[in-house]
Design a protein around this motif. Structure first.
Motif, PDB file in Angstrom:
ATOM      1  N   LEU A 122      44.464  44.920  39.358  1.00  0.00           N
ATOM      2  CA  LEU A 122      43.694  43.682  39.502  1.00  0.00           C
ATOM      3  C   LEU A 122      43.991  42.991  40.831  1.00  0.00           C
ATOM      4  CD1 LEU A 122      44.064  42.095  35.938  1.00  0.00           C
ATOM      5  CD2 LEU A 122      42.063  43.273  36.869  1.00  0.00           C
ATOM      6  N   ASP A 123      42.963  42.424  41.422  1.00  0.00           N
ATOM      7  CA  ASP A 123      43.129  41.548  42.580  1.00  0.00           C
ATOM      8  C   ASP A 123      42.736  40.137  42.143  1.00  0.00           C
ATOM      9  OD1 ASP A 123      43.283  40.202  44.945  1.00  0.00           O
ATOM     10  OD2 ASP A 123      41.671  41.313  45.966  1.00  0.00           O
ATOM     11  N   LEU A 124      43.745  39.319  41.892  1.00  0.00           N
ATOM     12  CA  LEU A 124      43.511  37.958  41.415  1.00  0.00           C
ATOM     13  C   LEU A 124      43.781  36.930  42.513  1.00  0.00           C
ATOM     14  CD1 LEU A 124      45.286  38.301  37.937  1.00  0.00           C
ATOM     15  CD2 LEU A 124      42.838  38.468  38.416  1.00  0.00           C
ATOM     16  N   SER A 125      43.805  37.392  43.758  1.00  0.00           N
ATOM     17  CA  SER A 125      44.120  36.470  44.860  1.00  0.00           C
ATOM     18  C   SER A 125      42.999  35.464  45.078  1.00  0.00           C
ATOM     19  CB  SER A 125      44.390  37.251  46.150  1.00  0.00           C
ATOM     20  OG  SER A 125      43.274  38.069  46.482  1.00  0.00           O
ATOM     21  N   HIS A 126      41.773  35.816  44.681  1.00  0.00           N
ATOM     22  CA  HIS A 126      40.642  34.902  44.831  1.00  0.00           C
ATOM     23  C   HIS A 126      40.149  34.506  43.444  1.00  0.00           C
ATOM     24  CE1 HIS A 126      40.556  35.760  49.083  1.00  0.00           C
ATOM     25  NE2 HIS A 126      40.534  37.052  48.806  1.00  0.00           N
ATOM     26  N   GLY A 127      40.291  33.252  43.117  1.00  0.00           N
ATOM     27  CA  GLY A 127      39.870  32.771  41.815  1.00  0.00           C
ATOM     28  C   GLY A 127      38.564  32.022  41.894  1.00  0.00           C
ATOM     29  N   TYR A 128      38.461  30.994  41.086  1.00  0.00           N
ATOM     30  CA  TYR A 128      37.256  30.166  41.032  1.00  0.00           C
ATOM     31  C   TYR A 128      37.054  29.466  42.366  1.00  0.00           C
ATOM     32  CZ  TYR A 128      34.029  26.571  39.303  1.00  0.00           C
ATOM     33  OH  TYR A 128      32.948  25.752  39.103  1.00  0.00           O
ATOM     34  N   ASN A 129      35.859  29.581  42.912  1.00  0.00           N
ATOM     35  CA  ASN A 129      35.538  28.925  44.180  1.00  0.00           C
ATOM     36  C   ASN A 129      34.780  27.641  43.889  1.00  0.00           C
ATOM     37  OD1 ASN A 129      34.824  28.124  46.715  1.00  0.00           O
ATOM     38  ND2 ASN A 129      33.782  30.028  47.298  1.00  0.00           N
ATOM     39  N   PRO A 130      35.386  26.474  44.145  1.00  0.00           N
ATOM     40  CA  PRO A 130      34.718  25.216  43.802  1.00  0.00           C
ATOM     41  C   PRO A 130      33.410  25.008  44.540  1.00  0.00           C
ATOM     42  CG  PRO A 130      36.679  24.828  45.134  1.00  0.00           C
ATOM     43  CD  PRO A 130      36.712  26.253  44.736  1.00  0.00           C
ATOM     44  N   THR A 131      33.247  25.665  45.710  1.00  0.00           N
ATOM     45  CA  THR A 131      31.994  25.502  46.450  1.00  0.00           C
ATOM     46  C   THR A 131      30.837  26.206  45.757  1.00  0.00           C
ATOM     47  OG1 THR A 131      32.485  27.454  47.807  1.00  0.00           O
ATOM     48  CG2 THR A 131      33.234  25.319  48.636  1.00  0.00           C
ATOM     49  N   ASP A 132      31.173  27.086  44.775  1.00  0.00           N
ATOM     50  CA  ASP A 132      30.110  27.744  44.010  1.00  0.00           C
ATOM     51  C   ASP A 132      29.471  26.805  42.998  1.00  0.00           C
ATOM     52  OD1 ASP A 132      30.619  30.063  45.346  1.00  0.00           O
ATOM     53  OD2 ASP A 132      31.892  30.930  43.776  1.00  0.00           O
ATOM     54  N   PRO A 169      48.446  35.616  42.339  1.00  0.00           N
ATOM     55  CA  PRO A 169      48.950  35.726  40.960  1.00  0.00           C
ATOM     56  C   PRO A 169      48.674  37.111  40.396  1.00  0.00           C
ATOM     57  CG  PRO A 169      46.939  34.403  41.030  1.00  0.00           C
ATOM     58  CD  PRO A 169      47.339  34.646  42.453  1.00  0.00           C
ATOM     59  N   GLN A 170      49.559  37.560  39.503  1.00  0.00           N
ATOM     60  CA  GLN A 170      49.455  38.918  38.977  1.00  0.00           C
ATOM     61  C   GLN A 170      48.988  38.974  37.525  1.00  0.00           C
ATOM     62  OE1 GLN A 170      49.836  41.580  40.987  1.00  0.00           O
ATOM     63  NE2 GLN A 170      50.135  40.063  42.614  1.00  0.00           N
ATOM     64  N   HIS A 171      48.942  37.828  36.859  1.00  0.00           N
ATOM     65  CA  HIS A 171      48.504  37.817  35.458  1.00  0.00           C
ATOM     66  C   HIS A 171      47.250  36.950  35.334  1.00  0.00           C
ATOM     67  CE1 HIS A 171      48.509  37.383  31.086  1.00  0.00           C
ATOM     68  NE2 HIS A 171      49.431  38.325  31.024  1.00  0.00           N
ATOM     69  N   PRO A 172      46.234  37.403  34.595  1.00  0.00           N
ATOM     70  CA  PRO A 172      45.004  36.607  34.449  1.00  0.00           C
ATOM     71  C   PRO A 172      45.244  35.201  33.904  1.00  0.00           C
ATOM     72  CG  PRO A 172      44.641  38.848  33.672  1.00  0.00           C
ATOM     73  CD  PRO A 172      46.109  38.736  33.945  1.00  0.00           C
ATOM     74  N   TYR A 173      46.270  35.034  33.066  1.00  0.00           N
ATOM     75  CA  TYR A 173      46.566  33.698  32.536  1.00  0.00           C
ATOM     76  C   TYR A 173      47.008  32.752  33.654  1.00  0.00           C
ATOM     77  CZ  TYR A 173      48.803  30.023  29.731  1.00  0.00           C
ATOM     78  OH  TYR A 173      49.167  28.822  29.180  1.00  0.00           O
ATOM     79  N   THR A 174      47.831  33.257  34.556  1.00  0.00           N
ATOM     80  CA  THR A 174      48.262  32.442  35.702  1.00  0.00           C
ATOM     81  C   THR A 174      47.066  32.042  36.550  1.00  0.00           C
ATOM     82  OG1 THR A 174      50.328  33.704  35.737  1.00  0.00           O
ATOM     83  CG2 THR A 174      49.841  32.342  37.660  1.00  0.00           C
ATOM     84  N   ARG A 175      46.182  32.999  36.790  1.00  0.00           N
ATOM     85  CA  ARG A 175      44.968  32.704  37.566  1.00  0.00           C
ATOM     86  C   ARG A 175      44.144  31.615  36.878  1.00  0.00           C
ATOM     87  NH1 ARG A 175      43.761  33.015  42.558  1.00  0.00           N
ATOM     88  NH2 ARG A 175      43.425  30.835  42.053  1.00  0.00           N
ATOM     89  N   GLY A 176      44.032  31.696  35.566  1.00  0.00           N
ATOM     90  CA  GLY A 176      43.270  30.695  34.824  1.00  0.00           C
ATOM     91  C   GLY A 176      43.892  29.318  34.902  1.00  0.00           C
ATOM     92  N   LEU A 177      45.235  29.232  34.821  1.00  0.00           N
ATOM     93  CA  LEU A 177      45.908  27.941  34.933  1.00  0.00           C
ATOM     94  C   LEU A 177      45.690  27.319  36.303  1.00  0.00           C
ATOM     95  CD1 LEU A 177      49.366  28.542  33.184  1.00  0.00           C
ATOM     96  CD2 LEU A 177      47.422  27.246  32.308  1.00  0.00           C
TER      97      LEU A 177
END
Length: 710
Positions: free
Chosen positions: A333-343, A255-263
């Motif tokens: 921005l590199d938004l290819s890696h978002g929230y990691n659930p294993t964290d 994703p290229q926009h932080p909002y998309t990454r958040g969704l």
């Protein structure tokens, strides 16, 4: 898509160019759709996604000139089949709507005419647009009802909307949309209020119909899990603007926009346990008072001073991708890696179940009289050739269930609509008189108490309803709503009441100044927070949460679930959490009861419910949960038919009419007990299959295990 799509010179079926729709209000001009541009080809599905208030539905209705006063389409073009729809008169548009472009609205019950049969409503559309005779139109209507897989279409042609389930009513709307063989279908949140199983069927149906008929679909939704399973490319909207457009795989991969990454991050994965669900903090801005810079800057973790002061960025191409994004930092921005659930892996709360439960239900039954026959709720029955006898007919909404909840514990009650979940809650709290059974709170028999004694317990037992808008008094301020509960139960009065109300509002994430506002001045998620504050006002020990997040955006849903977890840890509360989405229930519960047709089919810890052996019904619910990963393919277990009527439940196992693992006559003749299938596990399943047969490998189990191992 780039808004001027031409593939080798081929014109797109639909091109939206710089579409702007405004509403004149007392507070100023609201630009609900701002300079929106995109394109859609025949046979393609485009997703238009974003939170409530993003401008998705306004954009869709603008395409068909369905904007009512004080709204106005102020600029732009909507080129459909080489013709600008915005240049057409209302009379000309009526020839397009329902004929070339069909709109499938969100709520079938309010969209269908309750005094006309479903067949009449389909015929009406066909006759209006195709000038055919009634007989031919009837044949076409029955055919299209079969196309959308309405069973016994010819027989059900003369049924009324209220005689259909929610999923079947949605199929009727799809049938109306398909009846004139349109080139484009606009599906506006077609699955939002449906069970995950019904949602899965509707999405598969739309995919199959599109493949068969070659039509284009504009899918409007706030759920990226739905987008991942249906779309070819996606437009993401925020505060009236398109902030990103991309091909489906590219959007999820990078994703290229932080909002998309958040969704994307806000969607809980059904096979992962979280400590805290990832959230998209904040809320959609007030369109009458937008930020000076980028509209998303107040919620963006990557925002800089340039973002806050430089104006709202336009949608532009991002280097080395085919995506477009409205972000000045998109190239960096590199938004290819978002929230990691294993964290943030959830560790099960250690609940002490050695003593007496806080809340216990034993053999609870709630039967409603069925008084629609000639003899009221009495009916004539004849058995084995004997004389006919009169028996009372009853809707067996809850038909003998047992469960308990301990201090600090959350028990989930999950199942399709109509299985009896909400009736269990209302009967257990004595809001409905039980037909039979026992209910205990702290060892006290509620079922034996007078109405006065039960009312005295209301302070200890509260309920949060599904729809806060209808449960909050619109004529009272938030302070009056919360304060009244304190006064009624002698918690606080006067200045102490106001101080406690402000504290509660702060605790649920709202401003203390909200005390002076009215419910309509808040968003749906904020109204649900007010409802939670209202429940907490009387310092209860036990709260029933009846579908509290089913109508909310996934981002707001995560915030509410995390809030409930935090409040539970702080106050030591116990919850009964009711939902039709087993994926949601997983992230707040310690144990889960799966209900089907008024009975409990399976009961165990979260870990047990999400691991084999599964009751076949539980397995189907798990397989139907949408996942936000277009590359992950797992076969859904689509159940045949609908939940049988509780007025006339099937013999034997309640699930046998739909079970993919049915054992012939055995399941039809023998009703299974809810029993511990594996000794010492306290995991109870009501099924005649052996543990080995229930654990038998399926594509769903394999996909979960494969993902877990990776």
């Amino acid at each position: 898509m780039n808004g001027n799509n031409t593939d080798g010179g081929r014109q797109s079926l639909l091109e939206v160019r710089n579409l702007t729709t405004e509403f004149r209000t007392e507070d100023g001009t609201v630009v609900a759709a701002n300079d929106v541009s995109f394109a859609l080809d025949s046979g393609e599905t485009m997703g238009l996604v974003g939170e409530s208030g993003a401008g998705k539905s306004v954009t869709a209705r603008s395409l068909l000139q369905l904007i009512d006063s004080p709204g106005e389409i102020t600029s732009g073009e909507v080129v459909f089949d080489n013709e600008d729809l915005l240049e057409l008169s209302e009379k000309e548009m009526r020839l397009v709507r329902g004929n070339k472009i069909a709109l499938i609205p969100q709520d079938p019950m309010s969209s269908l005419n309750p005094v006309l049969t479903v067949g009449e409503q389909i015929v009406e559309t066909i006759v209006h647009h195709q000038d055919g005779d009634q007989s031919t139109a009837r044949e076409q209507a029955i055919e299209v009802m079969r196309d959308v897989e309405i069973p016994d279409a010819a027989e059900r042609f003369d049924d009324y909307p209220h005689e259909f389930s929610g999923g079947m009513r949605q199929r009727v709307l799809i049938a109306i949309g398909l009846s004139c063989k349109p080139d484009l279908i606009i599906a506006d949140e077609p699955t939002t209020a449906l069970d995950v199983t019904t949602q899965a069927k509707i999405l598969d149906l739309l995919n199959d119909l599109q493949e068969e008929k070659g039509m284009a679909i504009l899918m409007i939704t706030h759920n990226l899990g739905v987008v991942a399973q249906t779309c070819d490319h996606v437009g993401v909207m925020y505060a009236g603007n398109l902030v990103e457009t991309a091909a489906l795989d590219e959007l999820f991969r990078n994703p290229q926009h932080p909002y998309t990454r958040g969704l994307i991050d806000s969607i809980p994965q059904a096979d992962v346990q979280y400590d805290d669900l990832p959230t998209l903090d904040g809320s959609m801005p007030d369109l009458t008072d937008l930020p000076q810079g980028c509209n998303f800057a107040p919620r963006c973790a990557y925002a800089t001073e340039a973002c806050r002061t430089g104006g709202d960025p336009k949608l532009t191409s991002v280097s080395e991708t085919t995506s477009r994004a409205a972000c000045i930092h998109a190239d960096a921005l590199d938004l290819s890696h978002g929230y990691n659930p294993t964290d943030s892996v959830h560790e099960s709360t250690q609940i002490d179940r050695s003593g007496e439960p806080l809340f216990a239900v034993k053999n609870l039954r709630k039967h409603f009289p069925a008084g629609d026959g000639l003899l009221g709720d009495l009916t004539l029955t004849r058995s084995d050739g004997g004389l006919p006898t009169l028996e009372r007919r009853a809707v067996k909404a809850v038909d003998g269930i047992d469960f308990n909840i301990y201090e600090g514990e959350t028990v989930g009650l999950v199942g399709e609509s109509g299985c009896g979940k909400s009736t269990v809650a209302r009967t257990a709290l004595n809001l409905l008189d039980p037909t039979d059974g026992e209910v205990y709170f702290e060892g006290e028999p509620i079922h034996e108490m007078s109405s006065t004694e039960v009312r005295s317990l209301r302070r200890e037992m509260q309920i949060i309803f599904q729809d806060p808008q209808s449960s909050l008094n619109p004529r009272k301020t938030v302070g009056q709503i919360i304060g009244r509960a304190m006064e009624k139960h002698n918690i606080a009065t006067g200045k102490a009441k106001q101080e406690r109300t402000r504290e509660l509002l702060t605790r649920v994430g709202l401003s203390p100044e909200a005390i002076h506002k009215y419910p309509h001045q808040f968003s749906g998620g904020q109204q649900q927070r007010i409802a939670i504050a209202h429940a907490l006002a009387v310092e209860p020990k036990f709260i029933v949460c009846d579908e509290p997040v089913s109508a909310l955006d996934v981002s707001v849903q995560a915030q509410i679930l995390n809030l409930l977890n935090e409040i539970q840890a702080e106050y030591g509360l116990s919850y009964l959490f009711i939902s039709h989405n087993i994926g949601v229930v997983q992230h707040i519960c310690d144990r889960i009861a799966v209900m089907y047709l008024g009975k409990i089919a399976e009961f165990g810890t979260v870990e047990q419910i999400f691991s084999p052996p599964f009751h076949p019904y539980t397995e189907s619910l798990l397989s139907a949960v949408p996942h936000a990963n277009p590359t992950r393919k797992s076969d859904r277990i689509l159940l045949d038919g609908n939940v049988p009527s509780p007025l006339n439940p099937p013999s034997g196992c309640p699930f046998q009419t739909r079970c993919p693992k049915k054992i012939g006559d055995v399941c039809e003749e023998t009703e299974p007990e809810l029993e511990e299938k594996v000794s010492g596990t306290d995991h109870h399943i009501s099924c005649l299959l052996s543990v080995e047969e229930m654990t038998e490998r399926s594509s769903f189990v394999e996909s979960v295990e494969s993902k877990s191992s990776n």
